[in-house]
Design a protein around this motif. Structure first.
Motif, PDB file in Angstrom:
ATOM      1  N   VAL A  37       0.848  -1.186   0.000  1.00  0.00           N
ATOM      2  CA  VAL A  37       0.000   0.000   0.000  1.00  0.00           C
ATOM      3  C   VAL A  37       0.887   1.240   0.000  1.00  0.00           C
ATOM      4  CG1 VAL A  37      -0.215  -0.076   2.532  1.00  0.00           C
ATOM      5  CG2 VAL A  37      -1.864   1.253   1.187  1.00  0.00           C
ATOM      6  N   GLY A  38       0.513   2.230  -0.805  1.00  0.00           N
ATOM      7  CA  GLY A  38       1.244   3.489  -0.839  1.00  0.00           C
ATOM      8  C   GLY A  38       0.742   4.429   0.246  1.00  0.00           C
ATOM      9  N   VAL A  39       1.675   5.028   0.983  1.00  0.00           N
ATOM     10  CA  VAL A  39       1.322   5.949   2.064  1.00  0.00           C
ATOM     11  C   VAL A  39       2.084   7.250   1.858  1.00  0.00           C
ATOM     12  CG1 VAL A  39       1.297   6.340   4.558  1.00  0.00           C
ATOM     13  CG2 VAL A  39       0.937   4.032   3.660  1.00  0.00           C
ATOM     14  N   ASP A  40       1.355   8.370   1.774  1.00  0.00           N
ATOM     15  CA  ASP A  40       2.012   9.657   1.574  1.00  0.00           C
ATOM     16  C   ASP A  40       1.524  10.735   2.536  1.00  0.00           C
ATOM     17  OD1 ASP A  40      -0.501  10.288   0.651  1.00  0.00           O
ATOM     18  OD2 ASP A  40       0.101  10.669  -1.414  1.00  0.00           O
ATOM     19  N   SER A  76      -1.598  11.691   2.993  1.00  0.00           N
ATOM     20  CA  SER A  76      -2.876  12.269   2.599  1.00  0.00           C
ATOM     21  C   SER A  76      -4.027  11.473   3.196  1.00  0.00           C
ATOM     22  CB  SER A  76      -2.997  12.274   1.079  1.00  0.00           C
ATOM     23  OG  SER A  76      -3.113  10.948   0.598  1.00  0.00           O
ATOM     24  N   PRO A  77      -5.207  12.106   3.345  1.00  0.00           N
ATOM     25  CA  PRO A  77      -6.383  11.356   3.809  1.00  0.00           C
ATOM     26  C   PRO A  77      -6.697  10.162   2.904  1.00  0.00           C
ATOM     27  CG  PRO A  77      -6.800  13.712   3.928  1.00  0.00           C
ATOM     28  CD  PRO A  77      -5.491  13.547   3.207  1.00  0.00           C
ATOM     29  N   ALA A  78      -6.496  10.309   1.601  1.00  0.00           N
ATOM     30  CA  ALA A  78      -6.768   9.209   0.681  1.00  0.00           C
ATOM     31  C   ALA A  78      -5.832   8.028   0.951  1.00  0.00           C
ATOM     32  CB  ALA A  78      -6.618   9.677  -0.763  1.00  0.00           C
ATOM     33  N   ALA A  79      -4.565   8.315   1.210  1.00  0.00           N
ATOM     34  CA  ALA A  79      -3.608   7.245   1.484  1.00  0.00           C
ATOM     35  C   ALA A  79      -3.916   6.560   2.818  1.00  0.00           C
ATOM     36  CB  ALA A  79      -2.188   7.800   1.495  1.00  0.00           C
ATOM     37  N   GLU A  80      -4.368   7.321   3.795  1.00  0.00           N
ATOM     38  CA  GLU A  80      -4.732   6.719   5.078  1.00  0.00           C
ATOM     39  C   GLU A  80      -5.952   5.816   4.916  1.00  0.00           C
ATOM     40  OE1 GLU A  80      -4.860   9.330   8.420  1.00  0.00           O
ATOM     41  OE2 GLU A  80      -3.023  10.370   7.879  1.00  0.00           O
ATOM     42  N   ALA A  81      -6.901   6.227   4.077  1.00  0.00           N
ATOM     43  CA  ALA A  81      -8.049   5.364   3.792  1.00  0.00           C
ATOM     44  C   ALA A  81      -7.593   4.100   3.075  1.00  0.00           C
ATOM     45  CB  ALA A  81      -9.073   6.119   2.945  1.00  0.00           C
ATOM     46  N   ALA A  82      -6.642   4.243   2.146  1.00  0.00           N
ATOM     47  CA  ALA A  82      -6.096   3.077   1.451  1.00  0.00           C
ATOM     48  C   ALA A  82      -5.416   2.138   2.428  1.00  0.00           C
ATOM     49  CB  ALA A  82      -5.118   3.528   0.370  1.00  0.00           C
ATOM     50  N   LEU A  83      -4.679   2.695   3.384  1.00  0.00           N
ATOM     51  CA  LEU A  83      -4.004   1.877   4.396  1.00  0.00           C
ATOM     52  C   LEU A  83      -5.020   1.087   5.212  1.00  0.00           C
ATOM     53  CD1 LEU A  83      -1.525   0.991   6.014  1.00  0.00           C
ATOM     54  CD2 LEU A  83      -1.716   3.120   7.325  1.00  0.00           C
ATOM     55  N   GLU A  84      -6.118   1.728   5.588  1.00  0.00           N
ATOM     56  CA  GLU A  84      -7.145   1.025   6.356  1.00  0.00           C
ATOM     57  C   GLU A  84      -7.729  -0.143   5.562  1.00  0.00           C
ATOM     58  OE1 GLU A  84      -9.923   4.052   7.348  1.00  0.00           O
ATOM     59  OE2 GLU A  84      -8.568   5.089   8.738  1.00  0.00           O
ATOM     60  N   ALA A 109       3.869  -1.266   3.807  1.00  0.00           N
ATOM     61  CA  ALA A 109       3.524   0.130   3.549  1.00  0.00           C
ATOM     62  C   ALA A 109       4.752   0.837   2.990  1.00  0.00           C
ATOM     63  CB  ALA A 109       3.058   0.810   4.831  1.00  0.00           C
ATOM     64  N   VAL A 110       4.574   1.539   1.876  1.00  0.00           N
ATOM     65  CA  VAL A 110       5.693   2.167   1.179  1.00  0.00           C
ATOM     66  C   VAL A 110       5.450   3.664   1.041  1.00  0.00           C
ATOM     67  CG1 VAL A 110       6.949   2.294  -1.003  1.00  0.00           C
ATOM     68  CG2 VAL A 110       6.253   0.072  -0.104  1.00  0.00           C
ATOM     69  N   ALA A 111       6.473   4.450   1.374  1.00  0.00           N
ATOM     70  CA  ALA A 111       6.466   5.894   1.111  1.00  0.00           C
ATOM     71  C   ALA A 111       7.610   6.199   0.170  1.00  0.00           C
ATOM     72  CB  ALA A 111       6.612   6.685   2.411  1.00  0.00           C
ATOM     73  N   GLY A 112       7.333   6.950  -0.881  1.00  0.00           N
ATOM     74  CA  GLY A 112       8.367   7.285  -1.853  1.00  0.00           C
ATOM     75  C   GLY A 112       8.869   8.701  -1.685  1.00  0.00           C
ATOM     76  N   VAL A 113      10.177   8.877  -1.767  1.00  0.00           N
ATOM     77  CA  VAL A 113      10.803  10.200  -1.710  1.00  0.00           C
ATOM     78  C   VAL A 113      11.715  10.324  -2.924  1.00  0.00           C
ATOM     79  CG1 VAL A 113      12.206  11.794  -0.382  1.00  0.00           C
ATOM     80  CG2 VAL A 113      10.779  10.117   0.803  1.00  0.00           C
ATOM     81  N   PRO A 114      11.327  11.099  -3.950  1.00  0.00           N
ATOM     82  CA  PRO A 114      12.177  11.240  -5.141  1.00  0.00           C
ATOM     83  C   PRO A 114      13.486  11.940  -4.790  1.00  0.00           C
ATOM     84  CG  PRO A 114       9.930  11.998  -5.558  1.00  0.00           C
ATOM     85  CD  PRO A 114      10.063  11.836  -4.082  1.00  0.00           C
ATOM     86  N   VAL A 160      -3.975   1.694  -3.422  1.00  0.00           N
ATOM     87  CA  VAL A 160      -3.570   3.086  -3.553  1.00  0.00           C
ATOM     88  C   VAL A 160      -4.788   3.970  -3.335  1.00  0.00           C
ATOM     89  CG1 VAL A 160      -3.929   3.077  -6.058  1.00  0.00           C
ATOM     90  CG2 VAL A 160      -2.378   4.746  -5.045  1.00  0.00           C
ATOM     91  N   GLY A 161      -4.581   5.127  -2.730  1.00  0.00           N
ATOM     92  CA  GLY A 161      -5.672   6.064  -2.503  1.00  0.00           C
ATOM     93  C   GLY A 161      -5.769   7.081  -3.617  1.00  0.00           C
TER      94      GLY A 161
END
Length: 316
Positions: A165-168, A170-178, A193-198, A267-268
């Motif tokens: 699951v992508g986590v960034d 945002s509220p959408a990402a938190e909903a995706a995590l749930e 759970a993955v967070a990307g930092v370019p 993904v959210g």
């Protein structure tokens, strides 16, 4: 029956849609839900302006019979799995029909061959209409997961054993995590759970930072933020272990790469009104186009309190 009991599936008789159907049946079985299959079609019409200024609709009897035959084949396929199933023929644009019916579903599932095919017609040229407007999570199942040599092979769906699951922040990402947590518990799957930092030089978001230690601090901050978000989501799920990774790259690229090694990407996507509502966020859109495993898009309505892309390292 309630919305929580129903998995809505769009079918058209093609191999990609049957692959989506197989995945939906497996999903319904592990969640204890029933399937509701829909085959939709639009009635052709032609202008009679030269005669009386109106329009004439063609006889849709044959089309309707064909749609019912598709549903009969799909129902027979599902009945072999023991999952309860009902079906309906609907008239109208396929995306509009499924979006409206998604109000009464827990999940909506479609299949796609990646380019063209049923889901491509549903999602439009930007592959966004259904996930961007559905009232429940949308799962798009690519047929290319079967094999590179035979991209439209169908058969029993592969069990979901690994989820990312992508986590960034945002509220959408938190909903995706749930939702990812629920899927992991239901399937007995590993969750990451993955967070990307370019970080790439020149085009990377961190290229403007003046020193290497600043880069390291950002990574630490994002990792701490990821832990906070995940730990908060796990309060109601104390028995679940979630792996956490902060990696160099964009969320879209990372999740697409993970899709080659996992069974489900979650993904959210933030929903919006007006023209923006026609589009998914760039991450969810890119993942849908390029992932090689099923993708669940969790849409949440836009809120007035806008979030920053760096919030994964700041939201406490």
């Amino acid at each position: 029956m309630t919305a929580d009991d129903v998995v809505l599936v769009g079918v058209d008789g093609s191999a990609p849609s049957l692959r989506g159907l197989d995945w939906a049946a497996a999903h319904a079985a592990v969640h204890g839900r029933r399937l509701y299959l829909v085959c939709s079609y639009s009635i052709p019409s032609f202008s009679t302006a030269a005669l009386d200024g109106g329009y004439a609709a063609l006889d849709d009897t044959a089309i309707q019979q064909g749609a019912r035959a598709v549903l009969e084949e799909a129902e027979a396929r599902v009945l072999r799995t023991g999952v309860p199933v009902t079906s309906d023929v609907a008239t109208g644009d396929a995306a509009a029909v499924l979006i409206e019916l998604s109000r009464g579903a827990a999940t909506v599932v479609v299949g796609t061959r990646g380019r063209g095919g049923f889901a491509e017609r549903l999602l439009g040229t930007v592959s966004s209409a259904l996930p961007a407007h559905a009232h429940c999570p949308t799962v798009v199942v690519p047929s290319r997961q079967a094999s590179a040599a035979s991209p439209e092979v169908t058969g029993p769906a592969r069990p979901v054993r690994r989820i990312v699951v992508g986590v960034d922040g945002s509220p959408a990402a938190e909903a995706a995590l749930e939702h990812a947590i629920v899927e992991a518990e239901t399937w007995g799957a590993e969750l990451t759970a993955v967070a990307g930092v370019p970080m790439g030089s020149g085009s990377g978001l961190l290229a403007w930072l003046p020193a290497a230690q600043d880069h390291e601090q950002v990574l630490r901050d994002v990792a701490e933020g990821l832990d906070v978000v995940v730990d908060r989501a796990l309060v109601e799920h104390p028995g679940l272990q979630v792996r956490r990774h902060v990696l160099d790259g964009t969320g879209a690229a990372l999740l697409t790469e993970f899709s080659t090694a996992v069974d489900l990407v979650v993904v959210g996507s933030r929903g919006r009104g007006g023209f923006a509502g026609l589009l998914l966020g760039s991450t969810s859109q890119a993942v849908l186009h390029h992932a090689v495993c099923p993708v669940m898009v969790v849409r949440v309505p836009a809120r007035d309190d806008e979030w920053s892309p760096t919030d994964v390292g700041r939201r406490r």
